[in-house]
Every structure is written in C-alpha cells, then in structure tokens.
Design an enzyme around this catalytic site. Sequence first.
Site, PDB file in Angstrom:
ATOM      1  N   VAL A 123      35.853  42.337  -0.174  1.00 25.14           N
ATOM      2  CA  VAL A 123      34.816  42.027  -1.460  1.00 25.14           C
ATOM      3  C   VAL A 123      33.593  41.315  -0.862  1.00 25.14           C
ATOM      4  CG1 VAL A 123      34.363  40.834  -3.469  1.00 25.14           C
ATOM      5  CG2 VAL A 123      36.746  42.181  -3.091  1.00 25.14           C
ATOM      6  N   CYS A 124      33.747  40.543   0.237  1.00 24.99           N
ATOM      7  CA  CYS A 124      32.583  39.669   0.439  1.00 24.99           C
ATOM      8  C   CYS A 124      31.494  40.769   1.223  1.00 24.99           C
ATOM      9  CB  CYS A 124      33.024  38.615   1.592  1.00 24.99           C
ATOM     10  SG  CYS A 124      34.292  37.417   0.968  1.00 24.99           S
TER      11      CYS A 124
END
Length: 177
Positions: free
Chosen positions: A50-51
């Site tokens: 996700v980062c």
Amino acid sequence: MLTIGQKFPDFKKTAVVSLEMGKEFETITNEDLKGKWSVMFWWPKDFTFVCPTEITGFNDHYESFKNLDANLIGASTDSEFVHLAWRNDHPGLRQLKFPMLADTSKSLAEDLGILEAGEKIAYRATFILDEEGVIRWVSVNDLAIGRNVPEVLRVLEALKTGKLTPCDWEPGQATLA
C-alpha cells in the site's frame, strides 16, 4: 497522539532527497519547516504494497502542494539506506520530488504518538502544520488503508483560507466568512 493546536515536536533527521551519488542525503529539522505550511505523512514500512501507492500519489500531486507554498515530507521508521534502496528498486519512487525522512530511532513517531504497539512501526498518519509548526489537522488510517491525497490538499487549502468552510467545500467555492 499529538493533535490539533499542539506544537509539532523538535526533530533532526536524515532524509533521502536524491538518487544522485554523493547528494542522496540531507538533514532536515523542524526549523526547516517554519515560515511555510507543511504536510508530513507517514507510512508503516518500505518495500510493502500500500505504501508505494500513497507515496506516488503524493508525488503525483507534488505541484499542487508546491502551488500552495507548502512543504511536503514523507517519513517512516526505516533507515535512510532502506529508503534509498527502495527508491532505486521501485520504478515509481525514482522520481520523487519530496524528501523521505528516516526516523530510524523512532523518536519522532513516538513523540507524535503514532507508533503501532506490536511492531513499533508508524501508522499511516498525516499532519498539516501551519507556518509556526502548530498542528492544524491530523488524520490516521489503519495500517491496511491508504489515504486520499486530494482530501489532504482540500484540507490544506481550506486551512489556508483562514475562513469557515462548509461541509463538502471544494477549493474555489465560497467560504462562510
């Protein structure tokens, strides 16, 4: 967790600012942020899933932050060397226009109150600071949920008006006062 109206903590951290050999790192302090609005966003870990979507999302909107005369800084508790390796490895991170702050000691994340208890990694926290380093907005997401960069921009612009903004206000619309 620190919140609205509180002073952002003093810090002095190394950040990745370039991929050019010999110019990769700079020291950034809270003093560097004074005099301009600032947005500091945190992600849990480098080399995750996700980062990078969030980091590239902020990068895609970098010019909008710049047009609002705001500093933009990303941060995690990974080291500057891990940040550099990730930027070199991930095609979407090679052209970042903002610093990746390394809070290796976790002291800043701890001072902010955004360390997850188990792994001691930072939550997905976003802070908007005014010109004096006072927190004017904070948002924290669950580790699994990415944030909405246009919403951060909307709030920054609303705060910078210095006026009352109604529900669902968008930049360019009338304020209440």
